[in-house]
Design a protein around this motif. Structure first.
Motif, PDB file in Angstrom:
ATOM      1  N   SER A   1      23.616  -3.964   1.786  1.00 40.47           N
ATOM      2  CA  SER A   1      22.404  -4.681   2.189  1.00 40.47           C
ATOM      3  C   SER A   1      21.165  -3.822   1.975  1.00 40.47           C
ATOM      4  O   SER A   1      20.132  -4.308   1.498  1.00 40.47           O
ATOM      5  CB  SER A   1      22.501  -5.099   3.652  1.00 40.47           C
TER       6      SER A   1
ATOM      7  N   LEU B   1      18.255 -15.880   3.664  1.00 33.41           N
ATOM      8  CA  LEU B   1      19.255 -16.938   3.520  1.00 33.41           C
ATOM      9  C   LEU B   1      20.580 -16.385   3.006  1.00 33.41           C
ATOM     10  O   LEU B   1      21.649 -16.835   3.426  1.00 33.41           O
ATOM     11  CB  LEU B   1      18.744 -18.032   2.585  1.00 33.41           C
ATOM     12  N   LEU B   2      20.511 -15.426   2.113  1.00 29.93           N
ATOM     13  CA  LEU B   2      21.716 -14.789   1.594  1.00 29.93           C
ATOM     14  C   LEU B   2      22.480 -14.088   2.716  1.00 29.93           C
ATOM     15  O   LEU B   2      23.712 -14.188   2.799  1.00 29.93           O
ATOM     16  CB  LEU B   2      21.334 -13.795   0.503  1.00 29.93           C
TER      17      LEU B   2
ATOM     18  N   ILE C   1      22.314 -14.836   5.913  1.00 27.91           N
ATOM     19  CA  ILE C   1      22.833 -15.843   6.844  1.00 27.91           C
ATOM     20  C   ILE C   1      24.051 -16.544   6.249  1.00 27.91           C
ATOM     21  O   ILE C   1      25.019 -16.831   6.956  1.00 27.91           O
ATOM     22  CB  ILE C   1      21.718 -16.859   7.191  1.00 27.91           C
ATOM     23  N   ARG C   2      24.023 -16.790   4.951  1.00 30.22           N
ATOM     24  CA  ARG C   2      25.125 -17.500   4.292  1.00 30.22           C
ATOM     25  C   ARG C   2      26.374 -16.642   4.190  1.00 30.22           C
ATOM     26  O   ARG C   2      27.488 -17.125   4.316  1.00 30.22           O
ATOM     27  CB  ARG C   2      24.671 -17.936   2.893  1.00 30.22           C
ATOM     28  N   TYR C   3      26.203 -15.345   3.938  1.00 34.75           N
ATOM     29  CA  TYR C   3      27.337 -14.427   3.778  1.00 34.75           C
ATOM     30  C   TYR C   3      27.245 -13.271   4.768  1.00 34.75           C
ATOM     31  O   TYR C   3      27.014 -12.121   4.394  1.00 34.75           O
ATOM     32  CB  TYR C   3      27.377 -13.876   2.347  1.00 34.75           C
ATOM     33  N   PRO C   4      27.448 -13.544   6.059  1.00 31.20           N
ATOM     34  CA  PRO C   4      27.299 -12.471   7.057  1.00 31.20           C
ATOM     35  C   PRO C   4      28.389 -11.406   6.979  1.00 31.20           C
ATOM     36  O   PRO C   4      28.183 -10.285   7.454  1.00 31.20           O
ATOM     37  CB  PRO C   4      27.360 -13.214   8.387  1.00 31.20           C
TER      38      PRO C   4
ATOM     39  N   THR D   1      29.405 -10.105   4.187  1.00 26.68           N
ATOM     40  CA  THR D   1      29.079  -9.251   3.045  1.00 26.68           C
ATOM     41  C   THR D   1      27.750  -8.530   3.229  1.00 26.68           C
ATOM     42  O   THR D   1      27.610  -7.379   2.810  1.00 26.68           O
ATOM     43  CB  THR D   1      29.022 -10.087   1.751  1.00 26.68           C
TER      44      THR D   1
END
Length: 125
Positions: free
Chosen positions: A37, A86-87, A89-92, A94
């Motif tokens: 991240s 959003l990325l 939130i969508r892939y927590p 990763t």
């Protein structure tokens, strides 16, 4: 304007060094999501820094020529930061939202540290 382009080169170089450290942390520690991240946020922030530099140089050229210039790309940079959120939130599993935010702030933290060091250096003269 040459001083500004030199500073942007330095900030880009320092951001790339920190991104390399983030990638090493991703590869060699057990905190993969945090360092992934951080590195993704720093790369996106590097693009934002380059975009801001490009827009400011175009603004400077427009002012020199007496033309109007309406935007410096704030909306596109905010949209890119929203995309990263959003990325996360969508892939927590990763991505880590805190790591993305700190990664996005990497060049701005470097700019702040550089400014503080310059102030300190000038006050000693």
């Amino acid at each position: 304007m040459k001083d500004f382009s030199l500073m942007i080169k330095q900030y880009t170089q320092y951001t790339l060094y920190l991104t390399a450290l983030y990638v090493l942390g991703w590869g060699f520690t057990s905190y993969e999501t945090l360092f992934l991240s951080l590195s993704l946020g720093a790369l996106f922030s590097l693009y934002m820094l380059w975009s801001m530099y490009r827009k400011i140089t175009k603004l400077n050229e427009a002012i020199d020529k007496g033309k109007k210039f309406f935007t410096i790309g704030t909306v596109s940079r905010l949209a890119l930061a929203g995309l990263l959120a959003l990325l996360a939130i969508r892939y927590p599993d990763t991505f880590n939202i805190v790591g993305l935010v700190v990664g996005l702030m990497t060049p701005y933290i470097l700019i702040l540290v550089h400014a503080l060091l310059q102030i300190r250096r000038l006050s000693k003269q």
